[in-house]
Scaffold this motif. Structure first.
Motif, PDB file in Angstrom:
ATOM      1  N   PRO A 150       0.688   7.267  -8.019  1.00  0.00           N
ATOM      2  CA  PRO A 150       1.674   7.670  -7.021  1.00  0.00           C
ATOM      3  C   PRO A 150       1.802   6.660  -5.882  1.00  0.00           C
ATOM      4  O   PRO A 150       0.905   5.852  -5.632  1.00  0.00           O
ATOM      5  CB  PRO A 150       1.108   8.991  -6.511  1.00  0.00           C
ATOM      6  N   VAL A 151       2.917   6.760  -5.175  1.00  0.00           N
ATOM      7  CA  VAL A 151       3.180   5.926  -3.999  1.00  0.00           C
ATOM      8  C   VAL A 151       3.444   6.856  -2.821  1.00  0.00           C
ATOM      9  O   VAL A 151       4.339   7.710  -2.875  1.00  0.00           O
ATOM     10  CB  VAL A 151       4.379   4.991  -4.231  1.00  0.00           C
ATOM     11  N   TYR A 152       2.656   6.697  -1.762  1.00  0.00           N
ATOM     12  CA  TYR A 152       2.790   7.494  -0.546  1.00  0.00           C
ATOM     13  C   TYR A 152       3.249   6.581   0.583  1.00  0.00           C
ATOM     14  O   TYR A 152       2.608   5.545   0.857  1.00  0.00           O
ATOM     15  CB  TYR A 152       1.455   8.149  -0.175  1.00  0.00           C
ATOM     16  N   ILE A 153       4.341   6.956   1.245  1.00  0.00           N
ATOM     17  CA  ILE A 153       4.897   6.163   2.338  1.00  0.00           C
ATOM     18  C   ILE A 153       4.924   7.043   3.578  1.00  0.00           C
ATOM     19  O   ILE A 153       5.635   8.053   3.636  1.00  0.00           O
ATOM     20  CB  ILE A 153       6.298   5.639   1.981  1.00  0.00           C
ATOM     21  N   GLY A 154       4.125   6.679   4.566  1.00  0.00           N
ATOM     22  CA  GLY A 154       3.879   7.532   5.717  1.00  0.00           C
ATOM     23  C   GLY A 154       5.015   7.570   6.721  1.00  0.00           C
ATOM     24  O   GLY A 154       6.005   6.830   6.631  1.00  0.00           O
ATOM     25  N   ARG A 155       4.840   8.435   7.698  1.00  0.00           N
ATOM     26  CA  ARG A 155       5.857   8.644   8.726  1.00  0.00           C
ATOM     27  C   ARG A 155       6.178   7.342   9.459  1.00  0.00           C
ATOM     28  O   ARG A 155       5.282   6.615   9.896  1.00  0.00           O
ATOM     29  CB  ARG A 155       5.374   9.700   9.724  1.00  0.00           C
ATOM     30  N   ASP A 156       7.478   7.050   9.558  1.00  0.00           N
ATOM     31  CA  ASP A 156       7.992   5.873  10.278  1.00  0.00           C
ATOM     32  C   ASP A 156       7.522   4.544   9.678  1.00  0.00           C
ATOM     33  O   ASP A 156       7.615   3.496  10.328  1.00  0.00           O
ATOM     34  CB  ASP A 156       7.616   5.915  11.764  1.00  0.00           C
ATOM     35  N   ALA A 157       7.012   4.570   8.447  1.00  0.00           N
ATOM     36  CA  ALA A 157       6.669   3.319   7.760  1.00  0.00           C
ATOM     37  C   ALA A 157       7.948   2.636   7.283  1.00  0.00           C
ATOM     38  O   ALA A 157       9.013   3.263   7.182  1.00  0.00           O
ATOM     39  CB  ALA A 157       5.735   3.594   6.592  1.00  0.00           C
ATOM     40  N   VAL A 158       7.830   1.340   6.965  1.00  0.00           N
ATOM     41  CA  VAL A 158       8.993   0.554   6.541  1.00  0.00           C
ATOM     42  C   VAL A 158       8.635  -0.255   5.304  1.00  0.00           C
ATOM     43  O   VAL A 158       7.615  -0.958   5.293  1.00  0.00           O
ATOM     44  CB  VAL A 158       9.464  -0.400   7.664  1.00  0.00           C
ATOM     45  N   VAL A 159       9.465  -0.141   4.265  1.00  0.00           N
ATOM     46  CA  VAL A 159       9.390  -1.034   3.106  1.00  0.00           C
ATOM     47  C   VAL A 159      10.697  -1.809   3.081  1.00  0.00           C
ATOM     48  O   VAL A 159      11.779  -1.241   2.860  1.00  0.00           O
ATOM     49  CB  VAL A 159       9.190  -0.257   1.790  1.00  0.00           C
ATOM     50  N   MET A 160      10.632  -3.108   3.298  1.00  0.00           N
ATOM     51  CA  MET A 160      11.832  -3.923   3.433  1.00  0.00           C
ATOM     52  C   MET A 160      12.381  -4.341   2.077  1.00  0.00           C
ATOM     53  O   MET A 160      11.717  -4.249   1.052  1.00  0.00           O
ATOM     54  CB  MET A 160      11.528  -5.153   4.289  1.00  0.00           C
TER      55      MET A 160
END
Length: 405
Positions: free
Chosen positions: A197-207
């Motif tokens: 799985p991929v977890y992307i936290g609050r206010d994180a950014v993947v450009m």
């Protein structure tokens, strides 16, 4: 509510140096959250640390006069299967797995005296963080476990249509494989969830242009920059900025590797910076097994590892194009620059280059830099922090001339 004490022993603390210089072991990040945060989730109680003496001012301790405390080893990896046997302990009993003390119920004096009755764990599986490399070795499975806990019964924020997902968004049990917290920005990325799985936290950014593979955890306000290549088993703590190529690495938080360069099978503490083009080897040219610096042994210990990269403690920096040999251990407050490879063990509070040599970093200078760096995130260097660094500074001189590798 049960008072639960996450305790460190001197032996565990010493084997996990230099990362344990500046925090109790239960404050290590593994998977997505710290070990303490995971215990608080699966076994509610009134938690506190029992750290080594010089960390008490910052992290506190528990009322030593209490007669009925529940002690849990700070380096025990939280698992739901351990909760029942821990909570079943009666006063004066200790949960054991062979010679490993996992938990004890009673007084602090009883713990220190070893005055308890043994209760064997039996066939229940368990894991412990014994050496620094156990962090990256256990991280992929920890992400999977934490992901299930954090996402159960919740709905992910929507994924922008500009992204491409490889693999199924739901597993065979109907559980999500991708979860995006509110406020996160993910655009123009390739996200592979076939292996985890991929977890992307609050206010994180993947450009845009980033390629990421699970299992992956990005904590709040972390960033993956354009064109980055991120492999599985990797965790970025809060406020990290990441670029280049990263594989099976754990970065505790507030640290940057924002540019091209390779980092793999690694653990990086807080407030670190790896400059543009920094590369850290994780495999020896002759494919031999790794030997890694161990503080209490004052020499390089044998491991059974084929892969081990950079281990770097808090507030250490590497300038542009720095290079690290396989399994390099860097202490607290180190500032490296220049061409060539530094030694595979760099003691705390050193600065310089392989060509020009190393000198001591005065504490006053270290504090000035730390205050500047932390101020950029709205945080301050406290008196309790400085007392920890003073103690680390005192003992750093013991390691100025390590044994040859």
């Amino acid at each position: 509510m049960q008072k639960i004490v996450l305790f460190d022993t001197e032996a565990v603390h010493n084997d996990l140096l230099p990362l344990s210089y500046t925090r109790p072991v239960a404050a290590f990040r593994l998977g997505i959250r710290t070990l303490r945060e995971q215990w608080e989730d699966i076994m509610p109680g009134d938690y506190c640390y029992r750290p080594v003496e010089f960390q008490v001012d910052k992290f506190g301790t528990c009322d030593a006069s209490a007669a009925d405390l529940l002690f849990v080893a700070g380096n025990l990896i939280p698992e739901e299967s351990l909760v029942a046997p821990i909570l079943a302990l009666k006063p004066g009993e200790a949960l054991m797995a062979g010679e490993d003390l996992l938990a004890y119920r009673g007084s602090e004096a009883g713990l220190d005296a070893g005055d308890f009755s043994r209760v064997e764990l039996g066939e229940v599986p368990y894991g412990m963080i014994r050496f620094v490399y156990d962090i990256f070795l256990n991280n992929a499975e920890a992400i999977r476990r934490e992901f299930r806990r954090l996402t159960a019964g919740r709905v992910s924020a929507p994924l922008d249509a500009s992204n491409r997902v490889l693999g199924d968004l739901m597993d065979a049990d109907g559980q999500p494989m991708l979860f995006i917290e509110e406020g996160a920005q993910v655009e123009g990325a390739i996200i592979n969830v076939k292996e985890g799985p991929v977890y992307i936290g609050r206010d994180a950014v993947v450009m845009e242009g980033a390629c990421v593979r699970g299992p992956l955890a990005m904590c709040a306000k972390s960033q993956v920059k354009m064109g980055a290549k991120i492999y599985g088993g990797t965790t970025f703590g809060p406020y990290c900025k990441i670029g280049g190529e990263v594989q099976n690495a754990v970065i505790f938080g507030y640290s940057n590797k924002a540019h091209d360069g390779y980092l793999g099978n690694a653990v990086i503490g807080e407030w670190c910076n790896l400059g543009a083009g920094v590369n850290a080897s994780n495999l020896k040219n002759d494919y031999s097994k790794i030997r890694l610096w161990n503080y209490p042994r004052h020499t390089f210990m044998r491991t059974d590892l084929q892969f081990c990269g950079l281990i770097m403690a808090d507030h250490s920096k590497a300038g542009i194009n720095c290079m690290f040999n396989t399994a390099t251990v860097v202490g607290v407050g180190v500032n490296l620059h220049g061409a060539g490879f530094p030694r595979v063990f760099v003691p705390s509070f050193q600065e310089g280059s392989p060509a020009g040599g190393m000198t001591d970093v005065p504490l006053k200078k270290f504090y000035q830099i730390a205050e500047r760096v932390m101020g950029r995130r709205g945080l301050t260097l406290t008196d309790a922090d400085m007392r920890i660094y003073e103690r680390v500074y005192e003992v750093a001189s013991r390691y100025k001339q390590p044994s040859k590798k």
